[in-house]
Design a protein around this motif. Structure first.
Motif, PDB file in Angstrom:
ATOM      1  N   ASP A   1     -29.602 -29.556-111.536  1.00  0.00           N
ATOM      2  CA  ASP A   1     -28.489 -29.462-110.596  1.00  0.00           C
ATOM      3  C   ASP A   1     -28.627 -28.199-109.755  1.00  0.00           C
ATOM      4  O   ASP A   1     -28.727 -27.095-110.286  1.00  0.00           O
TER       5      ASP A   1
ATOM      6  N   MET B   1     -26.416 -27.254-107.359  1.00  0.00           N
ATOM      7  CA  MET B   1     -25.143 -26.922-106.734  1.00  0.00           C
ATOM      8  C   MET B   1     -24.498 -25.667-107.317  1.00  0.00           C
ATOM      9  O   MET B   1     -23.542 -25.167-106.776  1.00  0.00           O
TER      10      MET B   1
ATOM     11  N   TYR C   1     -29.231 -33.986 -92.536  1.00  0.00           N
ATOM     12  CA  TYR C   1     -29.194 -35.309 -93.156  1.00  0.00           C
ATOM     13  C   TYR C   1     -28.984 -36.381 -92.101  1.00  0.00           C
ATOM     14  O   TYR C   1     -28.657 -36.078 -90.956  1.00  0.00           O
TER      15      TYR C   1
ATOM     16  N   VAL D   1     -31.792 -41.584 -99.423  1.00  0.00           N
ATOM     17  CA  VAL D   1     -31.073 -40.390 -99.871  1.00  0.00           C
ATOM     18  C   VAL D   1     -29.678 -40.430 -99.248  1.00  0.00           C
ATOM     19  O   VAL D   1     -29.544 -40.380 -98.031  1.00  0.00           O
TER      20      VAL D   1
ATOM     21  N   GLN E   1     -24.116 -38.376 -98.240  1.00  0.00           N
ATOM     22  CA  GLN E   1     -23.016 -37.707 -98.932  1.00  0.00           C
ATOM     23  C   GLN E   1     -23.534 -36.578 -99.816  1.00  0.00           C
ATOM     24  O   GLN E   1     -22.827 -35.597-100.055  1.00  0.00           O
ATOM     25  N   ASN E   2     -24.789 -36.668-100.276  1.00  0.00           N
ATOM     26  CA  ASN E   2     -25.374 -35.576-101.064  1.00  0.00           C
ATOM     27  C   ASN E   2     -25.375 -34.278-100.268  1.00  0.00           C
ATOM     28  O   ASN E   2     -25.047 -33.208-100.791  1.00  0.00           O
TER      29      ASN E   2
ATOM     30  N   ASN F   1     -21.770 -33.041 -99.885  1.00  0.00           N
ATOM     31  CA  ASN F   1     -21.291 -32.458-101.147  1.00  0.00           C
ATOM     32  C   ASN F   1     -21.891 -31.081-101.388  1.00  0.00           C
ATOM     33  O   ASN F   1     -21.200 -30.157-101.823  1.00  0.00           O
ATOM     34  N   ALA F   2     -23.195 -30.933-101.115  1.00  0.00           N
ATOM     35  CA  ALA F   2     -23.851 -29.631-101.293  1.00  0.00           C
ATOM     36  C   ALA F   2     -23.232 -28.604-100.356  1.00  0.00           C
ATOM     37  O   ALA F   2     -22.905 -27.488-100.776  1.00  0.00           O
TER      38      ALA F   2
END
Length: 102
Positions: free
Chosen positions: A28, A30, A42, A49, A52-53, A56-57
């Motif tokens: 992880d 984060m 992104y 991929v 939303q990753n 979120n990051a």
């Protein structure tokens, strides 16, 4: 999910201490706060991929007090899949790195 034996998948989803779950926790990224300039790039239409990753990051870094992190959606005009996202993402990354030159 389709390539994993059902019994292994079941164990993974129900066992919080499954070895793969532990490996995911160890991996992880984060749980830190970037101190240098960072741009997270992104594509919302990426089919490999999840965009939303990146979101979120970014949110996790901001909540931890990061002030030099920026989020850029490279396919703002229309959603691009993973392959289509490569060129605009690389160009955006190059522009970002170039902007850091002294």
């Amino acid at each position: 999910k389709r390539i994993i034996k059902p019994s292994i998948y079941q164990d993974f989803t129900t066992n919080a201490n499954h070895p793969f779950m532990n490996a995911l926790r160890d991996n992880d990224l984060m749980n830190w706060t970037p101190a240098s300039d960072m741009k997270i790039i992104y594509c919302q239409g990426d089919d490999h991929v999840a965009g939303q990753n990146a979101i979120n990051a970014y949110n996790a870094f901001i909540q931890r007090g990061a002030t030099r992190v920026r989020l850029l959606r490279a396919d703002e005009s229309s959603p691009l899949n993973h392959s289509g996202c490569a060129v605009p993402s690389l160009l955006a990354a190059k522009a970002f790195v170039d902007s850091l030159k002294q």
